[in-house]
Design a protein around this motif. Structure first.
Motif, PDB file in Angstrom:
ATOM      1  N   TYR A   1       0.878  -1.168   0.000  1.00 36.21           N
ATOM      2  CA  TYR A   1       0.000   0.000   0.000  1.00 36.21           C
ATOM      3  C   TYR A   1       0.913   1.215   0.000  1.00 36.21           C
ATOM      4  N   LYS A   2       0.533   2.273  -0.730  1.00 32.30           N
ATOM      5  CA  LYS A   2       1.392   3.451  -0.747  1.00 32.30           C
ATOM      6  C   LYS A   2       0.568   4.714  -0.845  1.00 32.30           C
ATOM      7  N   SER A   3       1.150   5.807  -0.357  1.00 35.92           N
ATOM      8  CA  SER A   3       0.506   7.100  -0.537  1.00 35.92           C
ATOM      9  C   SER A   3       0.529   7.440  -2.019  1.00 35.92           C
ATOM     10  N   LEU A   4      -0.343   8.315  -2.420  1.00 28.94           N
ATOM     11  CA  LEU A   4      -0.614   8.568  -3.827  1.00 28.94           C
ATOM     12  C   LEU A   4       0.630   8.856  -4.664  1.00 28.94           C
ATOM     13  N   HIS A   5       1.525   9.686  -4.200  1.00 28.21           N
ATOM     14  CA  HIS A   5       2.677  10.096  -4.997  1.00 28.21           C
ATOM     15  C   HIS A   5       3.994   9.508  -4.487  1.00 28.21           C
ATOM     16  N   ALA A   6       3.925   8.488  -3.664  1.00 29.38           N
ATOM     17  CA  ALA A   6       5.140   7.903  -3.092  1.00 29.38           C
ATOM     18  C   ALA A   6       6.009   7.281  -4.184  1.00 29.38           C
ATOM     19  N   PRO A   7       7.274   7.670  -4.246  1.00 25.11           N
ATOM     20  CA  PRO A   7       8.174   7.036  -5.212  1.00 25.11           C
ATOM     21  C   PRO A   7       8.485   5.604  -4.780  1.00 25.11           C
ATOM     22  N   ILE A   8       8.455   4.710  -5.732  1.00 29.29           N
ATOM     23  CA  ILE A   8       8.717   3.301  -5.413  1.00 29.29           C
ATOM     24  C   ILE A   8       9.268   2.620  -6.659  1.00 29.29           C
ATOM     25  N   GLU A   9      10.142   1.659  -6.440  1.00 28.45           N
ATOM     26  CA  GLU A   9      10.614   0.806  -7.527  1.00 28.45           C
ATOM     27  C   GLU A   9       9.679  -0.396  -7.582  1.00 28.45           C
ATOM     28  N   PRO A  10       9.677  -1.141  -8.671  1.00 33.54           N
ATOM     29  CA  PRO A  10       8.807  -2.313  -8.729  1.00 33.54           C
ATOM     30  C   PRO A  10       9.119  -3.276  -7.578  1.00 33.54           C
ATOM     31  N   PRO A  11       8.117  -3.634  -6.793  1.00 36.09           N
ATOM     32  CA  PRO A  11       8.356  -4.538  -5.663  1.00 36.09           C
ATOM     33  C   PRO A  11       8.800  -5.927  -6.137  1.00 36.09           C
ATOM     34  N   ARG A  12       9.583  -6.577  -5.315  1.00 35.04           N
ATOM     35  CA  ARG A  12      10.045  -7.943  -5.579  1.00 35.04           C
ATOM     36  C   ARG A  12       9.152  -8.923  -4.818  1.00 35.04           C
ATOM     37  N   LEU A  13       9.174 -10.169  -5.214  1.00 35.88           N
ATOM     38  CA  LEU A  13       8.414 -11.179  -4.477  1.00 35.88           C
ATOM     39  C   LEU A  13       9.036 -11.451  -3.109  1.00 35.88           C
ATOM     40  N   ASN A  14      10.316 -11.168  -2.979  1.00 33.85           N
ATOM     41  CA  ASN A  14      11.064 -11.359  -1.745  1.00 33.85           C
ATOM     42  C   ASN A  14      10.925 -10.100  -0.890  1.00 33.85           C
ATOM     43  N   CYS A  15      10.390 -10.231   0.305  1.00 36.46           N
ATOM     44  CA  CYS A  15      10.119  -9.076   1.155  1.00 36.46           C
ATOM     45  C   CYS A  15      11.404  -8.349   1.568  1.00 36.46           C
ATOM     46  N   ALA A  16      12.428  -9.099   1.923  1.00 34.49           N
ATOM     47  CA  ALA A  16      13.680  -8.471   2.345  1.00 34.49           C
ATOM     48  C   ALA A  16      14.288  -7.648   1.216  1.00 34.49           C
ATOM     49  N   GLU A  17      14.192  -8.134  -0.012  1.00 34.94           N
ATOM     50  CA  GLU A  17      14.730  -7.394  -1.152  1.00 34.94           C
ATOM     51  C   GLU A  17      13.932  -6.111  -1.381  1.00 34.94           C
ATOM     52  N   THR A  18      12.614  -6.180  -1.233  1.00 36.54           N
ATOM     53  CA  THR A  18      11.782  -4.986  -1.381  1.00 36.54           C
ATOM     54  C   THR A  18      12.114  -3.964  -0.299  1.00 36.54           C
ATOM     55  N   LEU A  19      12.281  -4.413   0.945  1.00 34.80           N
ATOM     56  CA  LEU A  19      12.689  -3.511   2.027  1.00 34.80           C
ATOM     57  C   LEU A  19      14.038  -2.879   1.711  1.00 34.80           C
ATOM     58  N   SER A  20      14.971  -3.665   1.217  1.00 33.02           N
ATOM     59  CA  SER A  20      16.301  -3.170   0.877  1.00 33.02           C
ATOM     60  C   SER A  20      16.225  -2.082  -0.189  1.00 33.02           C
TER      61      SER A  20
END
Length: 78
Positions: free
Chosen positions: A32-51
């Motif tokens: 879930y993200k705020s409307l204009h939050a910058p984000i890279e494509p999430p990974r299936l691996n949670c630790a990698e997404t956090l990183s």
């Protein structure tokens, strides 16, 4: 009177928030993200997404244990 609308190139002065829900086996369940939050494509691996999020400036603001063996992370970009 209409509120001024942000234009392209205008600096954002607000905080951005991302909420990640992960399984205890390190699988990303939901983002879930705020409307204009910058984000890279999430990974299936949670630790990698956090990183990835931490590397672009997000900080872990809170963590919580959820039902069904899930963990929720709240990340904020100041």
């Amino acid at each position: 009177m209409r509120e001024p609308q942000p234009i392209i190139g205008q600096a954002w002065t607000e905080r951005h928030v991302i909420i990640l829900q992960c399984s205890e086996t390190n699988k990303l369940i939901k983002v879930y993200k705020s409307l204009h939050a910058p984000i890279e494509p999430p990974r299936l691996n949670c630790a990698e997404t956090l990183s990835q999020l931490i590397s672009i400036g997000y900080q872990i603001h809170a963590m919580a244990s959820l039902p069904n063996h899930r963990i929720q992370y709240v990340l904020v970009l100041f």
